[in-house]
Design an enzyme around this catalytic site. Structure first.
Site, mmCIF file in Angstrom:
data_model
loop_
_atom_site.group_PDB
_atom_site.id
_atom_site.type_symbol
_atom_site.label_atom_id
_atom_site.label_comp_id
_atom_site.label_asym_id
_atom_site.label_seq_id
_atom_site.Cartn_x
_atom_site.Cartn_y
_atom_site.Cartn_z
ATOM 1 N N LEU B 14 0.839 -1.209 0.000
ATOM 2 C CA LEU B 14 0.000 0.000 0.000
ATOM 3 C C LEU B 14 0.871 1.254 0.000
ATOM 4 C CD1 LEU B 14 -3.000 -0.562 2.448
ATOM 5 C CD2 LEU B 14 -3.058 -0.191 0.000
ATOM 6 N N HIS B 15 1.648 1.456 -1.061
ATOM 7 C CA HIS B 15 2.460 2.678 -1.102
ATOM 8 C C HIS B 15 1.602 3.808 -1.661
ATOM 9 C CE1 HIS B 15 3.451 2.802 -5.459
ATOM 10 N NE2 HIS B 15 3.151 1.533 -5.368
ATOM 11 N N ALA B 16 2.240 4.897 -2.053
ATOM 12 C CA ALA B 16 1.472 6.114 -2.337
ATOM 13 C C ALA B 16 0.317 5.927 -3.322
ATOM 14 C CB ALA B 16 2.415 7.207 -2.824
ATOM 15 N N SER B 19 -2.507 3.593 -2.244
ATOM 16 C CA SER B 19 -3.233 4.267 -1.161
ATOM 17 C C SER B 19 -4.161 5.328 -1.737
ATOM 18 C CB SER B 19 -2.265 4.935 -0.187
ATOM 19 O OG SER B 19 -1.426 3.986 0.394
#
Lengths: 571, 90
Positions: B14-16, B19
């Site tokens: 769930l990186h940028a 997300s």
């Protein structure tokens, strides 16, 4: 360069980003990590600080949106994410609570909120996520800068040389208006957005200058853009020698600019037309400077990237462009891949061979018809000045389909009482080899053709210029390109169809001479290339150009073409 | 209130950008949406909240929805995570 660096710490070196010399006062912004101290406020100040936070947030979102104009989809999505972070509901909740309940100032509330999130990320211990911390810190610092607007950390006077870690395109445009004379950046390559904009605004520029902000200080300095050097506190001899160089440079520029007012005729008296490629409104004032009456290529994609595709926004932009000149404007329809649209489309394996240009527009009827309608209304008001250019034509049917749509729209507009231009010119970009090879047939449906040499090179050489491993194959001057251009130019001559070239090749002296030699008289280029191209074109006669073009066609490789040109130029 | 356990399937976690996609989708629903992970509970409509979970590939999250459109929200969000957020795996 490293040798000089080690013996003399008054010289900072980097990669040349844009040539030219600037002598002036250095302003060095060493944007260190911010430390914001807790400041208490009184109850009566709560509203002020709440508004301060909200205004800052609005300004920051606007700034990020402006940046989107200069970015491709990949970088654009990063900015979109940043916008989302700025507008995060948790951030709002915490900041407002700190201001209201803990009576803390808005800048500290923002600082503390971001720091809390950053701490959590640090604790996570995940390497991948740690990399995001720098981004969050940058965003936090920018947010605080915007909130503390009245305490701007630096100001520049006319003639300033700026040394900084990095600069956003939007900031560079603003600084240019303030009179920036030179730019040194620690980050970025020669194709970074700031460097490209420096080139277009003619600001001498150095990129990738390691540790520049820690080495430089506010003093007098010389920026040598060609060598990629910034000299601090220069000795008198050095300064004098650069003053002489700068004078010479200005003299050459003046001579080139004086040529601008000469008639555009080859030595044999054949007229040629140099027009400008334009993308942003900020470039329009360059038209007068270079005496370019026509805009040979107006890129409209900026509207798409900044979400200004509403009919009214388009009309406003087109009118503004038309009012900046008395000549004709060639409007190229949105030339993007499907990935630039909001539509959800599956990722393409080969986007450059995919759903883009006219292929995409014919499927996206609303987008296409809104743009055409706006252009046709402007054409009705500015008779004879609006030309419409279709991007990425590969087959005849695409032109026919588009013509049908234009005819219907013209009919509708006329029926609803709008003035229309019945003779609005329609042209096709010749940038796919199939279009070049079939140009003669295509001209049956066209008023003009415009050769886009950048994409034509990409599709002819089968090379992606962005791919570092193979970009040396991206050769705009390769004999195969000259052959395709000749086929197109011959088709134009045979059918008496107007032809222009609007790629980088026309803004290159070698390219321009060869194109004139093939009988192409309309060249459109980045406006600051006009002086040097004109200087060369008024210095030779037609048979010399023709001979040069023939030698290009007979060459076996690009190296031979370059050698032939150098030979030709001195004789 | 409904809850569901789910595993993060895309390789970068769930990186940028995932997300961002998650928060954008969640914000279309009126139901409250929380994510439980390792004892943390964050607002699923806050991108910073979601990012600071630092949930990597294989992380097991518990999703919690409460509101009038909770079932629909759960279905949509589950699909989004299962489809690796519609992003190409990096």
């Amino acid at each position: 360069m490293s040798e000089i660096e080690s013996v003399d710490h008054k010289i900072i070196s980097g990669i040349p980003g844009n040539s030219g010399i600037a002598i002036g006062n250095i302003v060095c912004i060493n944007n260190k990590r911010r430390k914001v101290l807790p400041k208490s406020i009184s109850v009566s100040e709560i509203d002020f600080h709440l508004n301060n936070f909200k205004d800052g947030r609005t300004a920051l979102v606007a700034e990020l949106s402006d940046m989107l104009e200069y970015l491709d989809a990949q970088s654009g999505s990063i900015i979109e994410t940043q916008k989302q972070i700025v507008l995060d509901s948790e951030v709002e909740k915490r900041v407002e609570s700190m201001i209201k309940d803990e009576l803390l100032s808005s800048d500290f509330a923002v600082y503390k909120t971001f720091c809390d999130f950053i701490e959590r990320l640090k604790e996570s211990g995940s390497e991948l996520f740690r990399q995001r911390i720098v981004d969050l810190e940058n965003l936090r610092d920018r947010f605080i800068d915007v909130i503390c607007d009245d305490e701007k950390s630096f100001s520049i006077k006319k003639g300033t040389i700026l040394v900084t870690k990095e600069l956003s395109p939007a900031e560079l445009v603003t600084l240019h208006a303030d009179g920036l004379s030179g730019l040194v950046m620690e980050k970025g390559g020669i194709t970074s957005h700031a460097a490209l904009i420096a080139q277009s605004l003619e600001i001498p520029c150095i990129v990738s200058a390691k540790n520049a902000t820690s080495k430089a200080f506010n003093t007098k300095g010389i920026l040598d853009g060609r060598e990629g050097l910034l000299i601090l506190e220069p000795e008198k001899e050095m300064l004098d020698s650069y003053k002489t160089k700068l004078k010479k440079l200005k003299k050459t520029q003046k001579r080139l600019l004086d040529n601008i007012n000469e008639p555009s005729l080859t030595k044999s008296g054949t007229e040629f037309f140099l027009s400008a490629n334009i993308e942003f409104e900020s470039e329009l004032n360059q038209l007068k400077k270079y005496n370019a009456t026509n805009i040979g290529l107006l890129r409209t994609e900026g509207l798409l990237f900044s979400n200004k595709t509403e009919f009214d926004d388009q009309i406003r932009f087109y009118e503004s462009v038309l009012s900046s000149t008395e000549g004709s404007v060639t409007f190229r329809l949105f030339d993007v891949g499907g990935d630039k649209l909001n539509a959800k489309i599956p990722e393409e394996a080969n986007p450059f061979l995919g759903w883009r240009g006219i292929r995409m527009l014919l499927d996206e009827k609303d987008l296409l018809e809104t743009q055409l309608k706006a252009l046709l209304i402007c054409a009705g008001k500015n008779k004879g000045r609006v030309k419409i250019l279709i991007p990425m034509v590969s087959v005849e049917e695409e032109i026919l389909q588009l013509k049908k749509i234009i005819t219907k729209l013209q009919q509708d507009l006329s029926n609803s009482g709008h003035k229309i231009d019945n003779k609005v010119a329609l042209g096709a970009m010749i940038e796919v080899p199939s279009a070049a090879l079939n140009a003669e047939k295509l001209t049956e449906h066209l008023d003009f053709m415009s050769i886009g040499t950048n994409d034509l090179t990409q599709y002819t050489m089968a090379v992606d210029r962005g791919n570092e491993k193979i970009c040396s194959l991206y050769q705009q001057q390769h004999p195969s390109l000259w052959k395709l251009i000749k086929i197109t130019a011959d088709a134009s001559a045979k059918t008496n169809t107007e032809i222009a070239v609007c790629g980088e090749l026309s803004g290159n002296v070698l390219g321009a001479c060869g194109l004139i030699g093939l009988g192409i008289r309309n060249l459109s280029m980045i406006s600051n290339a006009i002086p040097k191209v004109k200087e060369e074109l008024i210095s030779h006669n037609d048979s010399e150009f023709k001979e040069l073009a023939e030698s290009f066609l007979a060459a076996s490789n690009t190296k031979q073409i370059k050698e032939k040109f150098e030979d030709w130029r001195v004789h | 209130m409904i809850k569901k356990k789910i595993t993060i399937k895309n390789s970068s976690g769930l990186h940028a950008r995932p997300s961002a996609a998650l928060v954008k989708t969640a914000s279309k629903f009126t139901s409250d949406f929380f994510i439980h992970f390792y004892g943390y509970k964050v607002n699923g409509k806050s991108i910073l909240g979601v990012m600071t979970l630092a949930a990597e590939h294989g992380a097991e999250l518990e999703l919690e929805f409460e509101g009038s459109d909770e079932k629909e929200a759960m279905k949509t969000i589950t699909e989004l995570i299962d489809n690796k957020f519609g992003l190409k795996d990096e």
